[in-house]
Structure formats: structure tokens, C-alpha cells
Design an enzyme around this catalytic site. Structure first.
Site, PDB file in Angstrom:
ATOM      1  N   ASN A  11       0.805  -1.281   0.110  1.00 31.09           N
ATOM      2  CA  ASN A  11      -0.122  -0.140  -0.049  1.00 31.09           C
ATOM      3  C   ASN A  11       0.872   1.307  -0.037  1.00 31.09           C
ATOM      4  OD1 ASN A  11      -1.837   2.108   0.591  1.00 31.09           O
ATOM      5  ND2 ASN A  11      -2.160   1.494   2.751  1.00 31.09           N
ATOM      6  N   LYS A  13      -0.018   4.216  -0.197  1.00 30.45           N
ATOM      7  CA  LYS A  13      -0.456   5.451   0.296  1.00 30.45           C
ATOM      8  C   LYS A  13      -0.309   6.658  -0.591  1.00 30.45           C
ATOM      9  CE  LYS A  13       0.367   3.155   4.838  1.00 30.45           C
ATOM     10  NZ  LYS A  13       0.142   3.451   6.162  1.00 30.45           N
ATOM     11  N   HIS A  97      -9.487   0.861   5.238  1.00 29.05           N
ATOM     12  CA  HIS A  97      -7.877   1.042   5.750  1.00 29.05           C
ATOM     13  C   HIS A  97      -8.155   1.825   7.021  1.00 29.05           C
ATOM     14  CE1 HIS A  97      -3.926   2.248   6.602  1.00 29.05           C
ATOM     15  NE2 HIS A  97      -3.439   0.947   5.992  1.00 29.05           N
ATOM     16  N   GLU A  99      -6.403   4.461   8.147  1.00 25.97           N
ATOM     17  CA  GLU A  99      -6.387   5.733   7.824  1.00 25.97           C
ATOM     18  C   GLU A  99      -7.644   6.322   7.162  1.00 25.97           C
ATOM     19  OE1 GLU A  99      -2.563   5.254   5.899  1.00 25.97           O
ATOM     20  OE2 GLU A  99      -1.663   4.700   7.595  1.00 25.97           O
ATOM     21  N   GLU A 169      -5.016  -5.517  10.514  1.00 27.96           N
ATOM     22  CA  GLU A 169      -3.900  -4.629  10.852  1.00 27.96           C
ATOM     23  C   GLU A 169      -4.288  -3.677  12.385  1.00 27.96           C
ATOM     24  OE1 GLU A 169      -2.450  -3.337   7.071  1.00 27.96           O
ATOM     25  OE2 GLU A 169      -3.873  -1.913   7.320  1.00 27.96           O
ATOM     26  N   GLY A 175       2.878   1.758  10.757  1.00 24.06           N
ATOM     27  CA  GLY A 175       3.699   3.018  10.724  1.00 24.06           C
ATOM     28  C   GLY A 175       4.513   3.288  11.819  1.00 24.06           C
ATOM     29  N   SER A 215       3.794  -2.565  10.241  1.00 25.95           N
ATOM     30  CA  SER A 215       5.347  -2.453  10.278  1.00 25.95           C
ATOM     31  C   SER A 215       5.988  -4.110   9.734  1.00 25.95           C
ATOM     32  CB  SER A 215       5.814  -2.175  11.694  1.00 25.95           C
ATOM     33  OG  SER A 215       5.171  -0.828  12.053  1.00 25.95           O
TER      34      SER A 215
HETATM   35  C1  PEP Z   1      -0.635  -0.144   6.227  1.00 24.70           C
HETATM   36  O1  PEP Z   1      -0.787   0.920   5.902  1.00 24.70           O
HETATM   37  O2  PEP Z   1      -1.352  -1.055   5.818  1.00 24.70           O
HETATM   38  C2  PEP Z   1       0.494  -0.496   6.905  1.00 24.70           C
HETATM   39  C3  PEP Z   1       0.639  -1.805   7.445  1.00 24.70           C
HETATM   40  O3  PEP Z   1       1.478   0.153   7.120  1.00 24.70           O
HETATM   41  P1  PEP Z   1       3.065  -0.172   7.775  1.00 24.70           P
HETATM   42  O4  PEP Z   1       3.539  -1.396   7.124  1.00 24.70           O
HETATM   43  O5  PEP Z   1       4.008   1.057   7.164  1.00 24.70           O
HETATM   44  O6  PEP Z   1       3.010  -0.432   9.236  1.00 24.70           O
END
Ligand code: PEP
Length: 253
Positions: A11, A13, A97, A99, A169, A175, A215
Site C-alpha cells: 500500500n 498510500k 484502511h 487511515e 491491521e 507505521g 510494520s
Molecule cells: C498499512 O498502511 O497498511 C501498513 C501496514 O503500514 P506499515 O507497514 O507502514 O505499518
């Protein structure tokens, strides 16, 4: 138990101009040209979907949208529909998601409409669920997930749901550099599969890919993938660099 083909998804973003996205895609396809045992998806920003598709078409790397609106067309300034994503080359779309939920007020009811719109357009929804840090600390993880799953999948038949992907998630791991421990992730994935079994039946639950996000990096992917109910990863930050993302895709089996 059915063998599930892993999915490793990136992703991007709100990162990368069209040119940057094209360069990244070019480097990635070179890096993973010899991988044939996992599905690979990248989700660039909407502006870069069509240009990136021209580069990855006829390669094992597939395209995903980061979001969609539930109507097919109309006076909805700024929105992109399922058929539009398909026309840009998408096979997948990320829905719900954290976000989107956090910054754009997306609700479980919106997620439900988006899943139906995605399936209607022939897209594979990657449905994101996960608890915040305070929800986990208050031991509400499973009640939060239950609500997200129950309302997000409302009125969906097993047939309509079939082929969808669930992404667990934990918001506190996105992040932040903090990854759920393999035990924490496996516990939730197994709970999610059991939810799917109760909701759609054993074979649907066995077929559904449940991927982990939060992450994920080359250093922790193998440990996560070794667990019985983890069928892949949704990767944010570490998917922006083709070399790093390629190393995640080529995790030690
Ligand atoms: C995501 O945004 O779906 C995500 C898992 O981000 P990150 O890997 O940066 O934690």
C-alpha cells in the site's frame, strides 16, 4: 485444510508521483521476476494506477486501488468507482484502511457498501480491520473486531464474500515500527477465521486469505508467514522501496 496461496500487497498510500511510481514498478518487476508461489499486489495512488498498469501488465505483479466509492458514477467530486478502478487495470481494492476510518470518517456501514460495490465491479476486496492501542489495552480487541466484521460484512452471502481478503491491521502497529508478536497476530487471525466459519461456513473460512499488516519488514515476514492462519501481508512503508518490498516477497519459506 485448503492450501491458501499467499498474498503480499504493498500500500503506497499518498506517496509517489506518476514518474516515481513507474520507476518503482519497473524495479520491482525486475526484482521479483522469478517469484511464482505468491500473489503480489501494489496499490499506488489513484493518479498512478493507469501508468503503473502499463508497466506491470503481463507480469506477476497485480494492481490494487487504495479505496473506492460505492456508486458507479455521478456527481461525487473526488471519488473513484469500482468500474473506474477496473478500467485502470486494478484487480484488487483496499477497503476500510484505518487511515480512511481515522481521517475520512469511514464507518463499517461505508465499508459494507464498498465491499458490495467492489464485488459488483469484479474486484477483490482487501477488507481491513483492527483495534487501536487503547482498545487493546482495555481488552476490547475482540469486541471491536466483532463489530467491524459483523457490520462490515452485513447481508453478504457466502457466494458474494467468496474470494475476498481480510487484512488484520492493529492500528498501533501501522507505521509505528511496532509489530504484533507472532502469537498476538496468530491469535487474532485464528479468531477471524472462526468468525468466517460461523458466518459463511467451514470451506469459505478455509479458502479465505487473512493477511497481516503493521510494520511488516524483511526481518519479520518469515516468522509471521510460518503461522498457520497468516496468509500474507499488507505492507505500507516497507513497500515503497522495491528492494525492500522485493525482499519481503522473497521471504525465506
Ligand atoms: C498499512 O498502511 O497498511 C501498513 C501496514 O503500514 P506499515 O507497514 O507502514 O505499518
Amino acid at each position: 485444510m485448503t492450501a491458501r496461496r499467499p498474498l503480499i500487497a504493498g500500500n503506497w498510500k499518498m506517496h509517489k508521483t506518476c514518474t516515481e511510481a513507474e520507476d518503482t514498478a519497473r524495479e520491482l518487476i525486475e526484482k521479483v521476476s522469478d517469484v511464482s508461489d505468491v500473489d503480489i499486489m501494489i496499490a499506488p495512488p489513484a493518479t498512478a494506477l493507469a501508468p503503473v498498469f502499463r508497466i506491470i501488465r503481463d507480469t506477476p505483479v497485480e494492481l490494487g486501488g487504495q479505496n473506492l466509492f460505492w456508486e458507479k458514477q455521478g456527481a461525487y467530486t473526488g471519488e473513484v468507482s469500482g468500474p473506474m478502478l477496473v478500467s485502470a487495470g486494478c484487480r484488487y481494492v483496499i477497503i476500510g484502511h484505518s487511515e480512511r476510518r481515522q481521517y475520512f470518517g469511514e464507518t463499517d456501514e461505508n465499508v459494507n457498501k464498498k465491499i458490495k460495490a467492489a464485488k459488483d465491479a469484479g474486484l477483490i476486496p482487501v477488507i481491513c480491520v483492527g483495534e487501536s492501542e487503547s482498545e487493546r489495552d482495555a481488552e476490547n480487541t475482540f469486541s471491536v473486531l466483532d463489530k467491524q466484521m459483523e457490520n462490515g460484512l452485513k447481508d453478504l452471502s457466502a457466494d458474494l464474500f467468496d474470494g475476498s481478503v481480510i487484512a488484520y491491521e492493529p492500528v498501533w502497529a501501522i507505521g509505528t515500527g511496532r509489530t504484533a508478536t507472532p502469537q498476538q497476530a496468530q491469535e487474532v487471525h485464528s479468531w477471524l477465521r472462526n468468525f468466517l466459519k460461523k458466518r459463511f461456513g467451514q470451506s469459505s473460512a478455509d479458502r479465505t486469505r487473512i493477511v497481516y499488516g503493521g510494520s511488516v519488514k524483511p526481518e519479520n515476514i518469515s516468522e509471521l508467514m510460518a503461522l498457520g492462519d497468516i496468509d500474507g501481508a499488507l505492507v505500507g512503508g516497507a513497500s515503497l522501496k522495491p528492494d525492500t518490498f522485493g525482499n519481503i516477497i522473497k521471504y525465506k519459506r
